[in-house]
Design an enzyme around this catalytic site. Structure first.
Site, mmCIF file in Angstrom:
data_model
loop_
_atom_site.group_PDB
_atom_site.id
_atom_site.type_symbol
_atom_site.label_atom_id
_atom_site.label_comp_id
_atom_site.label_asym_id
_atom_site.label_seq_id
_atom_site.Cartn_x
_atom_site.Cartn_y
_atom_site.Cartn_z
ATOM 1 N N PHE A 134 34.303 40.059 35.195
ATOM 2 C CA PHE A 134 33.100 40.495 35.909
ATOM 3 C C PHE A 134 32.112 39.352 36.104
ATOM 4 O O PHE A 134 31.206 39.435 36.917
ATOM 5 C CB PHE A 134 32.433 41.674 35.180
ATOM 6 C CG PHE A 134 31.461 41.256 34.117
ATOM 7 C CD1 PHE A 134 31.879 40.936 32.847
ATOM 8 C CD2 PHE A 134 30.108 41.173 34.405
ATOM 9 C CE1 PHE A 134 30.976 40.542 31.880
ATOM 10 C CE2 PHE A 134 29.198 40.778 33.438
ATOM 11 C CZ PHE A 134 29.636 40.462 32.172
ATOM 12 N N LYS A 135 32.316 38.265 35.386
ATOM 13 C CA LYS A 135 31.394 37.138 35.522
ATOM 14 C C LYS A 135 31.510 36.434 36.864
ATOM 15 O O LYS A 135 30.678 35.594 37.194
ATOM 16 C CB LYS A 135 31.619 36.147 34.382
ATOM 17 C CG LYS A 135 31.258 36.747 33.025
ATOM 18 C CD LYS A 135 31.385 35.742 31.899
ATOM 19 C CE LYS A 135 30.792 36.276 30.611
ATOM 20 N NZ LYS A 135 31.604 37.358 30.023
ATOM 21 N N ASP A 136 32.529 36.765 37.650
ATOM 22 C CA ASP A 136 32.703 36.115 38.953
ATOM 23 C C ASP A 136 31.475 36.256 39.853
ATOM 24 O O ASP A 136 31.090 35.301 40.517
ATOM 25 C CB ASP A 136 33.918 36.707 39.687
ATOM 26 C CG ASP A 136 35.233 36.121 39.193
ATOM 27 O OD1 ASP A 136 35.250 34.947 38.774
ATOM 28 O OD2 ASP A 136 36.252 36.837 39.226
ATOM 29 N N ALA A 188 28.528 34.091 38.545
ATOM 30 C CA ALA A 188 28.844 32.662 38.623
ATOM 31 C C ALA A 188 28.823 32.194 40.079
ATOM 32 O O ALA A 188 28.292 31.135 40.396
ATOM 33 C CB ALA A 188 30.213 32.392 37.995
#
Ligand code: PLP
Length: 430
Positions: A106-108, A111
């Site tokens: 989910f950090k995509d 980021a």
């Protein structure tokens, strides 16, 4: 929108400086001066809006004129070019799948958004920025991917040699271009200590503009509020009160959920689900915040003993414990319980969760014991193949490897080995 430091001893800055600085000079986290609610009609008609329109309306006030509207829209289009489906598990439980991005974490979104903002500011301020980040696994891949090819930004990632999974290592070390992977002979804590040293090293700071890419940065933290709006859009027609269970480590994601609530999103309650790293569940019981060293678990992206964003949540509720309790419940679960949950979810309808999502599911189930009428959404923060060994072993099933992962498996690793802070410094001063 201006941002102030939660330590209160640094100048107030605008969005661009908050993003470029990452953390305030007094080491405090930046916080928006105010959060203006969106009109009711936005939430009433949200099902008519595209993801980009929802995201633009929600983030606009935090960015203001620092990025022109047309450029911000283009950034959001690129950042949000994949799906965020809510998949029903039972009639009152759904899971919000946040793993359809390029690195399947989910950090995509955070980021990518931060990378685009920083790229824009470094071009308009004509100063190259170096992003220095330590990773225990998932952050590095999402950051490397998000920043790949962004002009004016160099990325240096430190990871502990032999302590990240093969998939994670390839996601960090096979990209090239403006991304360099430093393979540290040591642990994640050693990597983090080197990064901290660098941020205090006057020689380095005189030599270059350094920033970090963790969820302390407002450009990584705030876009996570989109997830809650996208889920609300899909769950609204159920006509039930909605609660979210968020598998939490540094508490950036759930804190963004509270920002969505401040924008006016109807949500009854939040559940912060953790593994045995239970600093926040303890706090919610005792009102004592006692950070401690982290314990390794199978949901390792949440192995955090002193969650950096929890202070933002407390601040949102003006440190009023009663108010916080009305909106937040927090539970912790062991690895054994997590594995049982993986099996339980699989037995309901063959849904394969990952260990982080399974912790979210457990928290939701526990809350629903006393609130059976609510519709609960737990966040699936990573694709189960990223935790292949434990998921396959627990379910006695083979998982299919998705194309994003297969693509990196075929590429060759390229890293520079370092062992000491001096070696990091030499590399950066070059
Ligand atoms: C980072 C991460 C989390 C924790 O998110 P926070 O915002 O730090 O609470 C949960 N699950 C996965 C898979 C992650 O990578």
């Amino acid at each position: 929108m201006k941002y102030y430091s939660l330590n209160g001893k640094a100048p107030i800055v605008s969005f661009d400086d908050a993003v470029v600085n990452g953390i305030a000079p007094d080491k405090g986290l930046y916080f928006p001066e105010k959060i203006n609610p969106l009109p009711h009609s936005f939430f009433e008609d949200i099902d008519q809006l595209s993801h980009e329109e929802i995201a633009f309306t929600a983030i606009r006030q935090f960015v203001e004129e620092k990025i022109p509207d047309d450029i911000l829209k283009n950034i959001l289009k690129e950042v949000l070019d994949f799906d965020f489906p809510v998949v029903d598990i039972t009639s009152n439980i759904g899971t919000l799948e946040l793993f359809h991005g390029p690195t399947m974490a989910f950090k995509d979104v955070g980021a990518r958004f931060m990378a685009q903002c920083l790229g824009y500011f470094s071009r308009s301020h004509k100063q190259e920025v170096t992003v220095l980040v330590a990773t225990s696994g998932d952050t590095g891949g999402a950051v490397a991917n998000g920043f790949l090819g962004v002009e004016g930004v160099k990325v240096v990632i430190l990871y502990p040699s032999g302590k990240v999974s093969d998939i994670q290592e390839r996601q960090l070390t096979t990209l090239g271009q403006n991304i360099t992977a430093l393979e540290v002979d040591g642990t994640f804590d050693d990597c983090q200590a080197m990064v901290k040293n660098a941020f205090l090293d006057k020689d380095l700071l005189d030599h270059m503009k350094l920033t970090s890419a963790n969820s302390i940065n407002v450009a990584r933290w705030l876009p996570q509020l989109f997830y809650f709006l996208f889920a609300f859009k899909q769950a609204k027609s159920k006509g039930k009160e909605i609660v979210f269970s968020v598998p939490s480590g540094n508490f950036g994601n759930i804190c963004a959920g509270f920002v969505a609530q401040r924008l006016g999103m109807p949500v009854k309650h939040f559940i912060a689900s953790t593994n045995v790293n239970d600093t926040v569940p303890q706090f919610m019981r005792t009102m004592e915040y006692s950070p401690k060293p982290s314990t390794a678990t199978i949901s390792n992206a949440m192995d955090v003993g002193d969650p950096s964003n929890f202070i933002r949540i407390r601040h949102l509720f003006q440190d009023n414990f009663e108010k916080l309790k009305e909106n937040l419940t927090s539970y912790s679960f062991t690895d054994e319980q997590t594995k049982e949950a993986l099996k339980e979810i699989y037995n309901i309808n063959e849904y394969v969760a990952d260990p982080h999502g399974a912790v979210g599911y457990l928290g939701l189930k526990k809350y629903q014991e006393e609130h059976p009428k609510v519709y609960g959404i737990f966040l699936e923060t990573a694709h189960p193949v990223k935790f292949l060994d434990v998921v396959e072993e627990t379910l006695s099933e083979k998982l299919e490897i998705p194309p994003q992962i297969l693509r990196v498996m075929g590429k060759n690793k390229k890293s520079i080995k370092i062992g000491t802070y001096q070696e990091l410094k030499n590399f950066l001063m070059k």
